[in-house]
Scaffold this motif. Structure first.
Motif, PDB file in Angstrom:
ATOM      1  N   TYR A   1       0.920  -1.383  -0.002  1.00  0.00           N
ATOM      2  CA  TYR A   1       0.064   0.244  -0.171  1.00  0.00           C
ATOM      3  C   TYR A   1       0.857   1.201  -0.010  1.00  0.00           C
ATOM      4  O   TYR A   1       0.305   2.511  -0.194  1.00  0.00           O
ATOM      5  CB  TYR A   1      -1.047   0.080   1.140  1.00  0.00           C
ATOM      6  N   ARG A   2       2.069   1.322   0.184  1.00  0.00           N
ATOM      7  CA  ARG A   2       2.987   2.271   0.423  1.00  0.00           C
ATOM      8  C   ARG A   2       3.459   2.743  -1.361  1.00  0.00           C
ATOM      9  O   ARG A   2       3.864   3.725  -1.571  1.00  0.00           O
ATOM     10  CB  ARG A   2       4.281   2.075   0.973  1.00  0.00           C
TER      11      ARG A   2
ATOM     12  N   GLN B   1      -6.898   8.787   8.675  1.00  0.00           N
ATOM     13  CA  GLN B   1      -6.370   7.416   8.033  1.00  0.00           C
ATOM     14  C   GLN B   1      -6.597   7.271   6.763  1.00  0.00           C
ATOM     15  O   GLN B   1      -5.838   6.765   5.887  1.00  0.00           O
ATOM     16  CB  GLN B   1      -7.112   6.413   9.014  1.00  0.00           C
ATOM     17  N   ILE B   2      -7.756   7.934   6.189  1.00  0.00           N
ATOM     18  CA  ILE B   2      -8.176   7.570   4.479  1.00  0.00           C
ATOM     19  C   ILE B   2      -7.220   8.556   3.962  1.00  0.00           C
ATOM     20  O   ILE B   2      -6.498   8.131   2.772  1.00  0.00           O
ATOM     21  CB  ILE B   2      -9.434   8.117   4.408  1.00  0.00           C
ATOM     22  N   THR B   3      -6.781   9.751   4.417  1.00  0.00           N
ATOM     23  CA  THR B   3      -5.843  10.415   3.507  1.00  0.00           C
ATOM     24  C   THR B   3      -4.574   9.875   3.773  1.00  0.00           C
ATOM     25  O   THR B   3      -3.784   9.869   2.765  1.00  0.00           O
ATOM     26  CB  THR B   3      -5.887  11.899   4.361  1.00  0.00           C
TER      27      THR B   3
ATOM     28  N   GLY C   1      -0.365   6.941   0.728  1.00  0.00           N
ATOM     29  CA  GLY C   1       0.499   5.661   0.571  1.00  0.00           C
ATOM     30  C   GLY C   1       1.615   5.817   1.796  1.00  0.00           C
ATOM     31  O   GLY C   1       2.559   5.156   2.068  1.00  0.00           O
ATOM     32  N   THR C   2       1.004   6.295   2.967  1.00  0.00           N
ATOM     33  CA  THR C   2       1.786   6.309   4.294  1.00  0.00           C
ATOM     34  C   THR C   2       1.344   5.175   5.332  1.00  0.00           C
ATOM     35  O   THR C   2       1.959   4.832   6.195  1.00  0.00           O
ATOM     36  CB  THR C   2       1.960   7.632   4.796  1.00  0.00           C
ATOM     37  N   THR C   3       0.150   4.470   4.899  1.00  0.00           N
ATOM     38  CA  THR C   3      -0.351   3.233   5.954  1.00  0.00           C
ATOM     39  C   THR C   3      -0.834   2.361   4.821  1.00  0.00           C
ATOM     40  O   THR C   3      -1.224   2.573   3.813  1.00  0.00           O
ATOM     41  CB  THR C   3      -1.106   3.846   6.916  1.00  0.00           C
ATOM     42  N   ASP C   4      -1.320   1.383   5.534  1.00  0.00           N
ATOM     43  CA  ASP C   4      -2.290   0.216   4.809  1.00  0.00           C
ATOM     44  C   ASP C   4      -3.466   0.062   5.832  1.00  0.00           C
ATOM     45  O   ASP C   4      -3.419   0.325   6.754  1.00  0.00           O
ATOM     46  CB  ASP C   4      -1.253  -1.001   4.466  1.00  0.00           C
ATOM     47  N   PRO C   5      -4.476  -0.430   5.101  1.00  0.00           N
ATOM     48  CA  PRO C   5      -5.812  -0.688   5.537  1.00  0.00           C
ATOM     49  C   PRO C   5      -5.695  -1.291   6.945  1.00  0.00           C
ATOM     50  O   PRO C   5      -6.443  -1.032   7.994  1.00  0.00           O
ATOM     51  CB  PRO C   5      -6.767  -1.263   4.731  1.00  0.00           C
ATOM     52  N   TYR C   6      -4.760  -2.213   7.023  1.00  0.00           N
ATOM     53  CA  TYR C   6      -4.756  -3.039   8.466  1.00  0.00           C
ATOM     54  C   TYR C   6      -4.249  -2.124   9.452  1.00  0.00           C
ATOM     55  O   TYR C   6      -4.786  -2.340  10.620  1.00  0.00           O
ATOM     56  CB  TYR C   6      -4.146  -4.542   8.257  1.00  0.00           C
ATOM     57  N   ARG C   7      -2.984  -1.521   8.987  1.00  0.00           N
ATOM     58  CA  ARG C   7      -2.481  -0.653  10.298  1.00  0.00           C
ATOM     59  C   ARG C   7      -3.312   0.314  10.811  1.00  0.00           C
ATOM     60  O   ARG C   7      -3.784   0.852  11.777  1.00  0.00           O
ATOM     61  CB  ARG C   7      -1.382  -0.145   9.771  1.00  0.00           C
ATOM     62  N   ALA C   8      -4.256   0.969   9.683  1.00  0.00           N
ATOM     63  CA  ALA C   8      -5.222   1.970   9.894  1.00  0.00           C
ATOM     64  C   ALA C   8      -6.195   1.572  10.744  1.00  0.00           C
ATOM     65  O   ALA C   8      -6.618   2.223  11.426  1.00  0.00           O
ATOM     66  CB  ALA C   8      -5.542   2.550   8.211  1.00  0.00           C
TER      67      ALA C   8
ATOM     68  N   VAL D   1     -11.898  -3.931   6.547  1.00  0.00           N
ATOM     69  CA  VAL D   1     -11.079  -4.365   7.264  1.00  0.00           C
ATOM     70  C   VAL D   1     -11.343  -3.854   8.747  1.00  0.00           C
ATOM     71  O   VAL D   1     -11.372  -4.798   9.647  1.00  0.00           O
ATOM     72  CB  VAL D   1      -9.717  -3.681   7.006  1.00  0.00           C
TER      73      VAL D   1
ATOM     74  N   MET E   1     -11.568  -7.089  11.248  1.00  0.00           N
ATOM     75  CA  MET E   1     -10.714  -6.946  12.486  1.00  0.00           C
ATOM     76  C   MET E   1     -11.616  -7.149  13.635  1.00  0.00           C
ATOM     77  O   MET E   1     -11.241  -7.694  14.667  1.00  0.00           O
ATOM     78  CB  MET E   1      -9.959  -5.745  12.257  1.00  0.00           C
TER      79      MET E   1
ATOM     80  N   LEU F   1      -3.913   6.560   3.812  1.00  0.00           N
ATOM     81  CA  LEU F   1      -3.896   5.705   2.735  1.00  0.00           C
ATOM     82  C   LEU F   1      -3.840   6.002   1.309  1.00  0.00           C
ATOM     83  O   LEU F   1      -2.998   5.470   0.609  1.00  0.00           O
ATOM     84  CB  LEU F   1      -5.335   4.718   3.034  1.00  0.00           C
ATOM     85  N   LEU F   2      -4.341   7.068   1.024  1.00  0.00           N
ATOM     86  CA  LEU F   2      -4.257   7.681  -0.387  1.00  0.00           C
ATOM     87  C   LEU F   2      -2.853   8.256  -0.548  1.00  0.00           C
ATOM     88  O   LEU F   2      -2.332   8.253  -1.846  1.00  0.00           O
ATOM     89  CB  LEU F   2      -5.303   8.749  -0.444  1.00  0.00           C
TER      90      LEU F   2
END
Lengths: 320, 320
Positions: free
Chosen positions: A43-44, B298-300, B305-312, A277, A281, B302-303
């Motif tokens: 996702y990065r 978190q959505i921002t 590319g600094t996180t992924d849905p699982y971490r978010a 997700v 979770m 994700l867009l």
């Protein structure tokens, strides 16, 4: 030797290792720690352009996908925007009870490309991903993006809710129908209408094309008016007729959404994905909650009449 | 004047006020703070004995329930265990899109008791309860228990998963079929077999009784062997034939489970109920999560590319 560490695998996949890529996709399907680590990396990377292809079984989606790949590789770019020399295809059949991760039929139908180094084809299965295919597919798309694929075709078989949902999590969604399509799709006409960016009447050498076109046009007239009205194209995938024009329509749709709606569209998709997700979770966490001492204590209190289910649930959630 | 405070309402209901009882049940259906306060009180009172009655539409459940009420009130006790002079019935039709909280047909069919002060009949609707009918019904049962009803009949219309689930959250579950029942219940035969403590072939004056009995017997032979084998009774509810014997079977089943399985059964039911409340509460919390600033951040991310849905999702859940 193929490493088992996602970081190294992504590095190898980025440099063209199909074996590394295949292993990463297996991680995605299988869930667990490797899936999380893979997603964290994938996702990065920047997201590829996703072209969804859906429609009832037998509509000719695989043959059409096959022909689209030819056109794309011939053109060597995506409407002059991206230059690329490789394409990937994810084949998804949620209704298929296969276990080996491969829909053999699709592979055989795409055999023209099976040994083509510019084409990567993968049939998705889910073997443990906490959110099932509807989460595994977007993860796989991002893995392909991290492996430098700029274009991913996601082909789903069927017109059920899940199939349509998966296919429509795309930048451009193609809905494939056949002349006299009505009965096959009756159940989810509205759903398909809502997600289609482009309609294709495949097998357009058969009788009934104009009726089908009229039918689709009427549905579009009755539906919500959007800025983009899905064009209705005709193809005969078996001999490639109309496929170049279909690709032109995809390019046109891309330039339409990149002129505006794409950011909104991707943000909406991220919402859907994050919600899924979160849901998955939370279900996992509830599952864990429901097996602990604290939980049994609450059950005992409930049976003794010293609490009620709402207070018990609050207590468990607050302590979790 | 009718109070709006659940504590006072329960007090009045306990002393026979049907208006107070009706208001409490409306609280239960409607969700919100009053529902929580009502549940908090109701679950502290001892649970009534719950008799579930289910089966396909048209099987004659309402007429049978009507006749059962006659027998129960005539006997004035429950197998010599409880003495009581009042019975309550909850009518549940999850498939009915009614809005007023009443299935008029059921009331009319039970009109013999509509004005009987010893009988309380309520058609359940859900107007906002966070877990829908499958949570509102057990809450309503407990409210009736708090209002001194020692016996609650829960009648559900239909043989779908929810209907069966609601009816089977009972101490004794009666499944009502008719001669030649096969087709009507094909879809959920296994589910019905699993929950039935007693089978009733109602309309037993019609042809096909022995075939239906044979069919049920065969199913029971093929199914899991339990200590209690569900008896198969015959009734003609319209004239009351066999209904006294049906009540005797209920009494027998009660004494069977009170000799052992009842504690286990009620504990299992509490598990189911607490899990449902947990699930509903978590969905509410996720709904809230999905509309906050933290979520949009978190959505921002994700867009970007600094996180992924699982971490978010982890981040949102841990901060919630």
């Amino acid at each position: 030797m193929i490493p088992t560490d996602p970081t190294e695998l992504i590095e190898q996949a980025r440099h063209g290792s199909r074996t590394a890529l295949a292993r990463l996709l297996t991680f995605v399907e299988s869930g667990g720690a490797n899936q999380l680590a893979t997603a964290a990396l994938a996702y990065r990377a920047s997201a590829p352009y996703v072209l969804g292809v859906t429609g009832p079984p037998g509509a000719g989606k695989s043959t059409l996908t096959d022909q689209l790949i030819n056109v794309v590789l011939e053109r060597g770019s995506f409407g002059g925007v991206d230059a690329f020399d490789q394409v990937s295809v994810l084949c998804v059949d949620p209704s298929s009870p296969f276990t080996g991760g491969a829909i053999l039929g699709d592979r055989i139908r795409m055999q023209g490309h099976a040994t083509n180094e510019h084409v990567f084809i993968r049939s998705m299965a889910t073997r443990g991903h906490l959110g099932g295919l509807s989460l595994a597919v977007p993860d796989a798309v991002r893995v392909l993006g991290a492996a430098n694929f700029r274009l991913v075709l996601v082909e789903t078989v069927g017109v059920g809710q899940m199939e349509v949902e998966i296919a429509s999590a795309a930048d451009t969604t193609i809905v494939v129908v056949n002349p006299g399509w009505g009965d096959a799709m009756q159940a989810n006409k509205a759903g398909l209408l809502e997600v289609a960016d482009i309609f294709v009447i495949n097998k357009a050498d058969r009788a009934g094309v104009s009726e089908t076109r009229r039918d689709l046009d009427q549905m579009l007239d009755l539906g919500t008016v959007h800025e983009w009205r899905p064009p209705i194209l005709e193809t005969v995938a078996t001999d490639g007729a109309g496929v170049a024009e279909l690709w032109d329509a995809v390019v046109e749709h891309r330039s339409f959404i990149e002129g505006g709606p794409i950011a909104e569209r991707r943000r909406a998709r991220m919402h859907v994905e994050l919600d899924k997700v979160l849901g998955a979770m939370v279900r996992t966490r509830i599952g864990a909650l429901a097996h602990g001492d604290a939980y049994e204590e609450q059950i005992t209190a409930l049976l003794a009449g010293t609490t009620d289910p709402y207070r018990a649930a609050e207590t468990l959630l607050d302590d979790a």
